[in-house]
Design an enzyme around this catalytic site. Structure first.
Site, PDB file in Angstrom:
ATOM      1  N   GLY A  25      -4.295  -5.017  -3.809  1.00  0.00           N
ATOM      2  CA  GLY A  25      -5.344  -4.063  -4.142  1.00  0.00           C
ATOM      3  C   GLY A  25      -4.658  -2.806  -4.635  1.00  0.00           C
ATOM      4  N   HIS A  26      -4.710  -2.569  -5.940  1.00  0.00           N
ATOM      5  CA  HIS A  26      -3.991  -1.433  -6.534  1.00  0.00           C
ATOM      6  C   HIS A  26      -4.994  -0.398  -7.029  1.00  0.00           C
ATOM      7  CE1 HIS A  26      -0.359  -4.285  -7.387  1.00  0.00           C
ATOM      8  NE2 HIS A  26      -0.487  -3.975  -6.115  1.00  0.00           N
ATOM      9  N   ASP A  59       0.812  -1.225   0.000  1.00  0.00           N
ATOM     10  CA  ASP A  59       0.000   0.000   0.000  1.00  0.00           C
ATOM     11  C   ASP A  59       0.841   1.269   0.000  1.00  0.00           C
ATOM     12  OD1 ASP A  59      -2.291  -1.623   0.110  1.00  0.00           O
ATOM     13  OD2 ASP A  59      -1.999  -1.876   2.261  1.00  0.00           O
ATOM     14  N   GLY A  75     -10.902  -3.680   2.896  1.00  0.00           N
ATOM     15  CA  GLY A  75     -11.572  -2.559   3.556  1.00  0.00           C
ATOM     16  C   GLY A  75     -11.124  -2.343   4.997  1.00  0.00           C
ATOM     17  N   LYS A 113      -0.064   3.897  -8.457  1.00  0.00           N
ATOM     18  CA  LYS A 113      -0.059   5.269  -8.943  1.00  0.00           C
ATOM     19  C   LYS A 113       1.241   5.568  -9.693  1.00  0.00           C
ATOM     20  CE  LYS A 113      -0.220   9.810  -8.174  1.00  0.00           C
ATOM     21  NZ  LYS A 113      -0.302  11.073  -7.530  1.00  0.00           N
ATOM     22  N   GLN A 158       2.184  -6.177  -2.980  1.00  0.00           N
ATOM     23  CA  GLN A 158       2.587  -6.205  -1.555  1.00  0.00           C
ATOM     24  C   GLN A 158       3.817  -5.304  -1.354  1.00  0.00           C
ATOM     25  OE1 GLN A 158       1.758  -9.600  -2.963  1.00  0.00           O
ATOM     26  NE2 GLN A 158      -0.233  -8.842  -2.378  1.00  0.00           N
ATOM     27  N   LYS A 176       1.991   2.165  -5.060  1.00  0.00           N
ATOM     28  CA  LYS A 176       2.803   1.726  -6.215  1.00  0.00           C
ATOM     29  C   LYS A 176       2.044   1.878  -7.518  1.00  0.00           C
ATOM     30  CE  LYS A 176       2.690  -2.419  -4.502  1.00  0.00           C
ATOM     31  NZ  LYS A 176       2.321  -2.238  -3.101  1.00  0.00           N
ATOM     32  N   THR A 194      -5.363 -11.735   3.949  1.00  0.00           N
ATOM     33  CA  THR A 194      -6.490 -11.165   3.213  1.00  0.00           C
ATOM     34  C   THR A 194      -7.561 -12.232   2.956  1.00  0.00           C
ATOM     35  OG1 THR A 194      -5.414 -11.692   1.130  1.00  0.00           O
ATOM     36  CG2 THR A 194      -4.995  -9.500   2.021  1.00  0.00           C
TER      37      THR A 194
HETATM   38  P1  IMP Z   1      -1.833 -12.889   2.552  1.00  0.00           P
HETATM   39  O1  IMP Z   1      -0.929 -12.370   1.500  1.00  0.00           O
HETATM   40  O2  IMP Z   1      -3.297 -12.723   2.226  1.00  0.00           O
HETATM   41  O3  IMP Z   1      -1.492 -14.291   2.956  1.00  0.00           O
HETATM   42  O4  IMP Z   1      -1.611 -11.996   3.879  1.00  0.00           O
HETATM   43  C1  IMP Z   1      -0.380 -11.971   4.578  1.00  0.00           C
HETATM   44  C2  IMP Z   1      -0.066 -10.578   5.099  1.00  0.00           C
HETATM   45  O5  IMP Z   1       0.224  -9.726   4.006  1.00  0.00           O
HETATM   46  C3  IMP Z   1      -1.204  -9.901   5.860  1.00  0.00           C
HETATM   47  O6  IMP Z   1      -0.658  -9.055   6.849  1.00  0.00           O
HETATM   48  C4  IMP Z   1      -1.881  -9.062   4.801  1.00  0.00           C
HETATM   49  O7  IMP Z   1      -2.599  -7.974   5.339  1.00  0.00           O
HETATM   50  C5  IMP Z   1      -0.663  -8.610   4.029  1.00  0.00           C
HETATM   51  N1  IMP Z   1      -0.961  -8.262   2.629  1.00  0.00           N
HETATM   52  C6  IMP Z   1      -1.194  -9.119   1.609  1.00  0.00           C
HETATM   53  N2  IMP Z   1      -1.399  -8.448   0.482  1.00  0.00           N
HETATM   54  C7  IMP Z   1      -1.297  -7.151   0.772  1.00  0.00           C
HETATM   55  C8  IMP Z   1      -1.379  -5.945  -0.015  1.00  0.00           C
HETATM   56  O8  IMP Z   1      -1.581  -5.957  -1.224  1.00  0.00           O
HETATM   57  N3  IMP Z   1      -1.197  -4.768   0.672  1.00  0.00           N
HETATM   58  C9  IMP Z   1      -0.918  -4.744   2.000  1.00  0.00           C
HETATM   59  N4  IMP Z   1      -0.820  -5.827   2.752  1.00  0.00           N
HETATM   60  C10 IMP Z   1      -1.006  -7.020   2.150  1.00  0.00           C
HETATM   61 MG    MG Z   2      -2.818  -2.114  -1.838  1.00  0.00          MG
END
Ligand code: IMP
Ligand code: MG
Length: 425
Positions: free
Chosen positions: A40-41, A13, A296, A18, A218, A16, A129
């Site tokens: 989530g971009h 978050d 969310g 952008k 990520q 990126k 997530t």
């Molecule tokens: P997972 O990737 O769903 O297994 O989650 C593992 C960790 O990575 C958790 O803390 C999520 O909140 C975090 N995470 C996964 N994808 C994102 C992302 O796109 N942005 C921010 N945190 C993420």
């Molecule tokens: Mg994001």
């Protein structure tokens, strides 16, 4: 011709998408190489908001081809939904999207396992997530998973699927199995026109002199090995992952841009040394709209941590920095920058504490004056208030890397590149 990587360097978050969107206009190809629909971009342009999960953010520019490498997980139903939603918003994907046939699948079973694992962990949960990412990558590595091109063979899919349920000690009736195979085959028929060989396409694109932009998902501190294990994601999130995630060696990269937000955020559990626990966190969360684009969830907020940030800058051999959301800090009387950590009375400058001892680690802050001015209209360094420039210089000094791009608002237009001929100070 150039091969550029835009990499989130904290816990995701960092805005990126952008930066990818800002650079994508000049790119022939935009490529995702890891993660899946856990990402989530968000892109905002001309007042319209677009959110991407698996599709590369470069899809906004009609001439850009978007590739999804073998290191990305594909949830067929989720990808089809995303394609449909984009087409509804007038974005044409025909002949512009290619997904590597080797990509691993996220199946309904993986989402079930993800939720179950989180439940079993109780207070020690990761805060995933719940998109099935961990179980799907585990199955890929364990060789029990299914890959996208398996779905062209119904009999083979049925056999592999049954073995997968058995492997996880899950019961499935013949009818349910058949139903799942039918629905996967149907999804594959819809996706087939987008499935191909990304490795070969990238090789040819490079040979033909194309501009290729790689889009990280990520953030590097969520990297499966170098992040705060076990509070990490299940993919590799660093420069080197471009090679493993696409088959296009990271040695081809000409430039790595590390994206950092002007402050820190984190969603999910895990160490966060500079986390702000008072009402200031809510103020920043509101101004920056810091809520997860996928789930969310309200994001945890903290001051910029140069110990964590310089670790990720080092890991990823950054060429320059992109600093985003600088406008969110406007109006704060003072800013804190974490310049070291303290543990058991000792000053630490390396980011290597055990997650179990995170509560013992405290930040050592340097205080900077804030600025009152609204900077969202600034399009050059010279237009920024002195206090904002001083803050950027401090980031450069601690990370030993120059700032090249600054973002001062959500819109595509609220971004500028620093003219290096002029001094920062
Ligand atoms: P997972 O990737 O769903 O297994 O989650 C593992 C960790 O990575 C958790 O803390 C999520 O909140 C975090 N995470 C996964 N994808 C994102 C992302 O796109 N942005 C921010 N945190 C993420
Ligand atoms: Mg994001």
């Amino acid at each position: 011709m150039s091969n550029t990587l835009v990499l989130g360097c904290m816990w995701g978050d960092e805005a990126k998408a952008k930066i990818v969107d800002y650079l994508a206009e000049k790119a022939d190809f935009v490529v995702r190489f890891q993660g899946g629909s856990n990402a989530g971009h968000t892109i905002v342009t001309e007042g319209k908001k677009y959110v991407f999960h698996t599709i590369p953010s470069g899809i906004m520019f009609p001439q850009t081809l978007c590739l999804i490498g073998a290191g990305v997980l594909i949830d067929p139903a989720a990808v089809l939904e995303e394609i449909k939603a984009l087409e509804k918003q007038g974005i044409n994907l025909k002949d512009r999207l290619l997904i590597d046939f080797r990509a691993g699948l996220v199946l309904p079973l993986h989402k079930e396992l993800d939720a179950e694992q989180e439940g079993r962990l109780g207070d020690a949960r990761i805060g995933t997530t719940k998109r099935g990412i961990g179980p799907a990558y585990s199955d890929y590595t364990a060789r029990t998973g299914l890959r996208l091109h398996d779905l062209q063979f119904e009999g083979y899919t049925a056999e592999r699927l049954q073995a997968l349920y058995r492997h996880h000690h899950k019961k499935i009736t013949k009818e349910q199995l058949q139903e799942e195979v039918v629905s996967l085959s149907k999804a594959f028929r819809s996706l087939k026109k987008y499935v191909g060989d990304v490795e070969l396409s990238l090789y040819e694109a490079h040979r033909d002199g194309s501009n290729i932009l790689f889009e990280g998902a990520q953030g590097a501190l969520l990297d499966n090995i170098y992040g705060n294990y076990p509070f990490v994601t299940s993919s590799r999130v660093m420069t080197d992952a471009v090679g493993t995630g696409t088959g296009f060696s990271a040695r081809y990269l000409d430039k790595v841009i590390g994206v950092y937000k002007a402050y820190c955020t984190r969603v999910g559990e895990g160490p966060f040394v500079t986390e702000i626990k008072d009402e200031l966190a809510e103020t920043i969360r509101k101004t920056g709209n810091e809520y997860g684009a996928t789930t969310g969830r309200p994001r945890r907020i903290g001051w910029f941590d140069t110990v964590a940030a310089s670790y990720s800058a080092r890991l990823n051999k950054l060429d320059c920095l992109a600093i985003t959301c600088l406008d969110v800090l406007s109006g704060l009387p003072e800013l804190k920058l974490c310049v070291a950590h303290k543990q058991k009375g000792r000053r630490q400058e390396n980011y290597d504490f055990h997650s179990f001892e995170a509560n013992e680690v405290s930040p050592v802050y340097e205080t900077f004056s804030g600025w009152e001015e609204d900077i969202s209209g600034c399009r050059s360094l010279a237009k920024l208030p002195l206090a904002a420039r001083r803050y950027l210089v401090a980031l450069e000094d601690y990370l030993e890397t120059k700032v090249e791009i600054v973002s001062v608002g959500k819109d595509r237009k609220q971004t500028f590149t620093i003219n290096r001929k002029r001094s920062m100070k």
